[in-house]
Design an enzyme around this catalytic site. Structure first.
Site, PDB file in Angstrom:
ATOM      1  N   ASP A 183      -6.387   7.483  -5.048  1.00 47.63           N
ATOM      2  CA  ASP A 183      -6.616   6.706  -3.856  1.00 47.63           C
ATOM      3  C   ASP A 183      -7.006   7.264  -2.656  1.00 47.63           C
ATOM      4  O   ASP A 183      -6.744   6.933  -1.630  1.00 47.63           O
ATOM      5  CB  ASP A 183      -5.861   5.252  -3.744  1.00 47.63           C
ATOM      6  CG  ASP A 183      -6.620   4.179  -3.150  1.00 47.63           C
ATOM      7  OD1 ASP A 183      -7.759   4.358  -3.181  1.00 47.63           O
ATOM      8  OD2 ASP A 183      -5.687   3.363  -2.711  1.00 47.63           O
ATOM      9  N   LYS A 193       7.352  -0.055   4.929  1.00 50.64           N
ATOM     10  CA  LYS A 193       6.321  -0.794   4.055  1.00 50.64           C
ATOM     11  C   LYS A 193       7.006  -1.891   3.474  1.00 50.64           C
ATOM     12  O   LYS A 193       7.688  -1.330   2.261  1.00 50.64           O
ATOM     13  CB  LYS A 193       5.372   0.102   3.575  1.00 50.64           C
ATOM     14  CG  LYS A 193       4.133  -0.594   2.655  1.00 50.64           C
ATOM     15  CD  LYS A 193       3.209   0.230   2.408  1.00 50.64           C
ATOM     16  CE  LYS A 193       3.522   1.114   0.876  1.00 50.64           C
ATOM     17  NZ  LYS A 193       2.289   1.866   0.444  1.00 50.64           N
ATOM     18  N   GLY A 204      -1.991  -5.282   4.604  1.00 49.65           N
ATOM     19  CA  GLY A 204      -3.051  -5.093   3.493  1.00 49.65           C
ATOM     20  C   GLY A 204      -2.550  -5.531   2.379  1.00 49.65           C
ATOM     21  O   GLY A 204      -1.569  -6.575   2.278  1.00 49.65           O
ATOM     22  N   GLY A 205      -3.396  -5.444   1.326  1.00 46.22           N
ATOM     23  CA  GLY A 205      -2.989  -6.208   0.129  1.00 46.22           C
ATOM     24  C   GLY A 205      -1.761  -6.051  -0.492  1.00 46.22           C
ATOM     25  O   GLY A 205      -1.034  -6.586  -1.373  1.00 46.22           O
ATOM     26  N   PHE A 206      -0.988  -4.499  -0.285  1.00 42.33           N
ATOM     27  CA  PHE A 206      -0.030  -4.181  -0.760  1.00 42.33           C
ATOM     28  C   PHE A 206       1.209  -4.958  -0.107  1.00 42.33           C
ATOM     29  O   PHE A 206       2.690  -4.971  -0.488  1.00 42.33           O
ATOM     30  CB  PHE A 206       0.262  -2.848  -0.364  1.00 42.33           C
ATOM     31  CG  PHE A 206       0.256  -2.410   1.233  1.00 42.33           C
ATOM     32  CD1 PHE A 206       1.349  -2.588   1.865  1.00 42.33           C
ATOM     33  CD2 PHE A 206      -1.037  -1.989   1.694  1.00 42.33           C
ATOM     34  CE1 PHE A 206       0.870  -2.257   3.030  1.00 42.33           C
ATOM     35  CE2 PHE A 206      -1.273  -1.705   2.790  1.00 42.33           C
ATOM     36  CZ  PHE A 206      -0.352  -1.856   3.807  1.00 42.33           C
ATOM     37  N   GLY A 207       0.986  -5.541   1.220  1.00 44.98           N
ATOM     38  CA  GLY A 207       2.258  -6.068   2.038  1.00 44.98           C
ATOM     39  C   GLY A 207       2.026  -5.753   3.667  1.00 44.98           C
ATOM     40  O   GLY A 207       0.612  -5.627   4.056  1.00 44.98           O
ATOM     41  N   GLY A 235       1.019  -2.538  10.676  1.00 46.40           N
ATOM     42  CA  GLY A 235      -0.356  -2.655   9.579  1.00 46.40           C
ATOM     43  C   GLY A 235       0.103  -3.632   8.455  1.00 46.40           C
ATOM     44  O   GLY A 235       1.114  -4.125   8.364  1.00 46.40           O
TER      45      GLY A 235
END
Length: 929
Positions: free
Chosen positions: A721, A625, A606-609, A604
């Site tokens: 969220d 993550k 995303g903007g988080f990493g 996966g």
């Protein structure tokens, strides 16, 4: 009787005479205890048993031996004075736990009638049944939904009764009360009646019958006929048709059963009476109608008519029987002085109003007659129970260790009520759930290891750490077991060879650190794996400390090579010295590299990493993550996520395994969710599409996770969220809410907290976005979007052909067509239309602009449970308070029975109503010219 009726003044004398007759009979027979009969007075504490000499002569016992938990109460004194029997006066209430079960002794494959009664009597002083708020709870028979108990707007002194006819699948059958968050479940009595094998021959383990209505006709004094007149103690309500054009027939001659017709064994006393109509009329109608607030489309009704000709003059009586305009039975002639029970067990009716017409044929001299009839609702027994061996092993374990756990009913089924500390596998071929994990860590266990643990053939993981277990590890031959955690106990050996051999072969992860045996045995299973890396680092660095020059040279050398070889950089030098004071595992960067195979497999982004797949030392799969930010100061999400997930534990929240706090790397380690996230499955192709039942289960799982955050955490936690990418799915499609980086604690003492609006486009609460005032209803709004995505398969914002918000698209589609136009095409029309409407209505309620108008997550959970197959049976109507002690099954009290006929004589404008004022139905006659 268990429950009595209030009656009109004109019927009081007959009622008194009837009562005197019963009392006279009771003076001759005391304490009748019949084989296969069990009569339980719930909440009764004044002894072990007593004889109900006032009414039935049956022996009633206390419920202490049949239930765990709950509290005994008496109804309020003002209602005790008017109670007509002991059973009404006491009850057992269950304020704790979602499911509380009675365990009744049964014989495998035998048929039973099980009846429960409920007299609220304002025992808690809350006036819950009359204050207008929703007051309902569910009933399960075994692991399957049976019916709802709805006491909303119900008189405190009134009594509801429920009845099911079922086949026992085991030596015990459970009756469970389900807390739906809309009132505390309670029960007054519970009766078990064994039926003859020949009765209800069409029943099987997959089909049970829930009582709908049962009537007897003729001139009847008693409002209810039951034991001893009915040998299996069914409740027969008097139809009370005494006005013209009704005619009542009675005979003293015994009415026998036709050879081989033992299906229902209607008492001869009931069959010796019948009702017909004046011979100038040609037909009579019986209308069975569900009220508007009953989900009749989920009902499957089976009518059964009982006929016997009791006119001794050899009459010519033949009639046809219709269901609405459909002919059910033609040219039917009741047999003289023999009962014939007429039904079609292969045809269950799904109609809001069912009109049964008994119409005389052209060749018949007399109009129809009827002695009695019954209507049952189908209960589908679709959920499978856990292996009885596993159930017995867990009960033995609970008893051996005196565990104070609210373990009620089946351990695994239904899955939303699975036992705390257990994980089950629902994916095996025969659909029978199996226990694969038992976690009793820190449960105060004292004694030796019980052998029942190792008799569960599917058990893969057993965690008994942090207890006071003593002795050794017996010779277990359980090949399925992969993890055995016995750390921090008082085990002093020996360890059996079978366990050691499996450990040495790499087939078993054994953890024994913190036990006395480890002072003797120095093996890997006695080392603390969590602390192994720091020990290694200390062992390497301590000698170096004494040689300062070497240390400085090493540091300079590493700095020199830093930019030249990123792969050679030693991240261990950047480990934060001050750990977070959180009781979860802290990983080093070196450990992350090891478990992710040097961050090889990306699952996966995303903007988080980036999220990587990993495997721990015990072969457990994890998701790692790695955040974009490299310090807590830079990351807004890292600390809230760690702090939140280290404190909250729920089966529908993703579990945080550990974290990495390195100056060069921030990472979170979670349980691996092999089915990905909900968004991926909803947007996927037909091959991996979710069916309707799976979608409802996922919605309920996510709702329960949010309900836990809002209601069970102190202070409450607002996720902020909620969206389909943050709903992860394990191998059994159990949903777990993830990504708590935006979550905020919320003190219930305040109506809101002010914070900068955060979240994801399409899911944002408009009120929160406008005011920056955060409440738990912010999550409710986002969940409403999730519900619409589950139904439609559409994203929250999309082009159609212009940009449109999903709720607006749904409204437009329904306004132009119907709810079916918004359903995900991948469902292929395989869904329940009634429950679809319920889910869409619920979603729209969640999406109200004003947060005060949105439901709580507890209310959302209650509604979703009603839509699931285990609870797809409908809520019962209870709209009108009734007179005291009205015996009722809720649904039948909303029905209306009427007759009409055709004749040569006009009775225009005639109207008649029953003199029975405490009953279920109104009776009217309409002229049939």
């Amino acid at each position: 009787m268990v429950i009595s009726y209030s009656c009109s003044a004109g019927s009081k004398m007959t009622w008194i005479l009837s009562l005197l007759f019963i009392l006279a009979a009771a003076t001759q027979v005391h304490g009748v205890s019949l084989p296969g009969f069990l009569s339980i007075d719930c909440g009764w504490t004044n002894g072990t048993s007593y004889d109900d000499n006032k009414n039935t002569t049956l022996t009633y016992v206390s419920d202490k031996e049949f239930v765990e938990g709950g509290k005994s109460y008496n109804i309020m004194a003002q209602y005790i004075e008017g109670a007509t029997n002991e059973q009404e006066k006491t009850l057992r209430s269950f304020p704790d736990g979602q499911r509380n079960c009675y365990t009744l002794p049964t014989s495998i494959d035998k048929k039973y009638l099980i009846r429960a009664t409920f007299t609220y009597g304002n025992y808690d002083g809350l006036n819950s049944s009359e204050n207008g708020s929703l007051f309902l709870f569910g009933l399960h028979i075994g692991v399957n939904f049976w019916t709802m108990v709805n006491l909303t707007k119900w008189g405190s002194s009134n009594t509801i009764w429920k009845e099911v006819i079922t086949i026992a699948s085991d030596t015990n059958t459970s009756v469970c009360l389900i807390n739906l968050g809309s009132g505390t479940p309670f029960i007054s009595t519970l009766d078990l009646r064994k039926l003859d094998d020949a009765m209800f021959r069409f029943l099987n383990r997959s089909i049970s019958l829930s009582y709908f209505t049962r009537k007897r006709f003729g001139s009847v004094d008693d409002l209810i006929t039951r034991y001893p007149h009915d040998s299996v103690d069914r409740f027969w309500e008097a139809a009370k048709r005494y006005s013209f054009p009704w005619l009542n027939l009675t005979t003293a001659q015994k009415v026998n059963r036709l050879p081989g017709n033992d299906d229902f064994q209607v008492p001869s006393e009931i069959l010796q009476k019948a009702s017909t109509i004046n011979r100038n009329f040609s037909w009579l109608n019986i209308s069975v109608r569900a009220s508007d607030n009953i989900d009749y489309r989920s009902l499957e009704l089976l009518p059964i008519f009982h006929f016997a000709e009791i006119d001794g003059n050899s009459p010519n009586r033949t009639f046809d029987i219709y269901d609405d305009d459909n002919l059910l039975f033609s040219n039917y002639t009741p047999p003289p002085f023999r009962v014939d029970s007429t039904y079609n067990s292969s045809r269950f009716l799904r109609k809001k109003g069912v009109l049964f017409t008994l119409r005389k044929t052209a060749s018949s001299d007399l109009p129809p007659l009827i002695n009695a009839y019954e209507v049952y609702s189908l209960v589908r027994m679709e959920n499978s129970t856990t292996s009885s061996d596993d159930v017995n092993h867990m009960k033995d374990i609970k008893k051996y260790y005196s565990l104070a756990r609210n373990w009620n009913g089946d351990p695994c089924s239904p899955r939303e009520y699975s036992w705390q500390g257990l994980s089950c596998n629902y994916a095996n071929g025969n659909k029978i759930p199996s226990i694969i994990s038992v976690d009793l860590s820190a449960s105060g266990l004292i004694g030796t290891l019980h052998d029942s643990f190792m008799k569960m053939t599917s058990l893969e993981k057993l965690d008994l750490s942090q207890n006071n277990l003593t002795g050794g590890i017996p010779d277990y031959q359980l090949n399925s077991l992969r993890v055995l955690d016995l750390s921090n106990n008082q085990l002093d050996g020996p360890i059996s060879d079978s366990v050691l051999q499996r450990f040495k072969a790499g087939q078993l992860e054994l953890r024994l650190e913190g036990n006395p045996i480890c002072s003797i045995v120095k093996e890997k299973y006695c080392s603390n794996k969590k602390n192994r890396t720091p020990i290694v680092l200390i062992a390497v660095l301590v000698p170096v400390v004494f040689i300062l020059l070497v240390v400085l040279v090493c540091i300079l050398w590493r700095l020199c090579w830093k930019g030249k070889s990123g792969e050679q950089e030693d991240y261990s030098l950047y480990e934060e010295e001050t750990p977070l004071h959180i009781d979860i595992r802290r990983f080093t960067y070196a450990e992350l590299k090891l478990i992710t195979n040097n961050f090889q497999t990306i699952i996966g982004k995303g903007g988080f990493g980036t999220v990587y797949h990993g495997i721990l030392e015990n072969n457990d799969e994890v998701a790692v993550k790695v955040l974009v930010e490299t310090s807590i100061a830079e990351s807004k999400d890292f600390l809230p996520e760690v702090q939140t997930l280290s404190k909250v534990h729920h089966k529908n929240l993703v579990a945080l395994v550990g974290y990495c706090q390195n100056k060069k790397c921030l990472a979170l380690v979670y349980d691996f969710m092999p089915r990905g996230n909900l968004q991926q499955l909803l947007r996927g192709g037909y091959d991996n599409s979710l069916n309707w039942e799976e979608r409802l289960h996922i919605a309920l799982d996510a709702a329960q996770g949010l309900e836990y955050l809002h209601g069970s955490c102190t202070p409450s936690i607002v996720h902020r969220d909620v969206k389909t990418p943050n709903i992860l799915l394990d191998k059994n499609l159990v949903a777990k809410i993830s990504d708590f980086g935006l979550s905020r604690a919320f003190n219930a003492a305040y109506t809101h907290i002010s914070t900068v609006a955060a979240g994801t486009l399409g899911y944002l609460d408009p009120e929160y976005h406008a005011t920056f005032q955060l409440t738990v209803k912010t999550d409710v709004y986002s969940f409403g979007i999730v519900l619409l995505e589950i139904v439609t398969g559409q994203p929250p914002v999309f082009m159609d052909p212009q940009t449109i918000h999903l709720p607006n698209w749904v409204r437009q589609k329904i306004a132009k067509g119907s709810i079916h136009d918004v359903v995900d095409k991948k469902l292929l029309d395989q869904y329940d239309a009634t429950h679809l409407q319920t889910v869409i209505d619920l979603a729209m309620n969640c999406l109200e602009n004003a947060s005060i108008d949105r439901p709580s997550m507890t209310e959302v959970v209650s509604v979703l449970k009603l839509c699931l197959p285990i609870s797809s049976e409908r809520q019962s109507a209870t709209s009108t308070p009734r007179k005291k002690n009205v015996m009722d099954a809720e649904i039948p009290r909303q029905f209306q029975l009427m007759i009409s006929g055709g004749s040569t004589t006009s009775y225009e404008g005639s109207s008649f109503q029953s003199g029975y004022t405490g009953g279920v139905s109104e009776i009217s006659h309409i002229s049939g010219r």
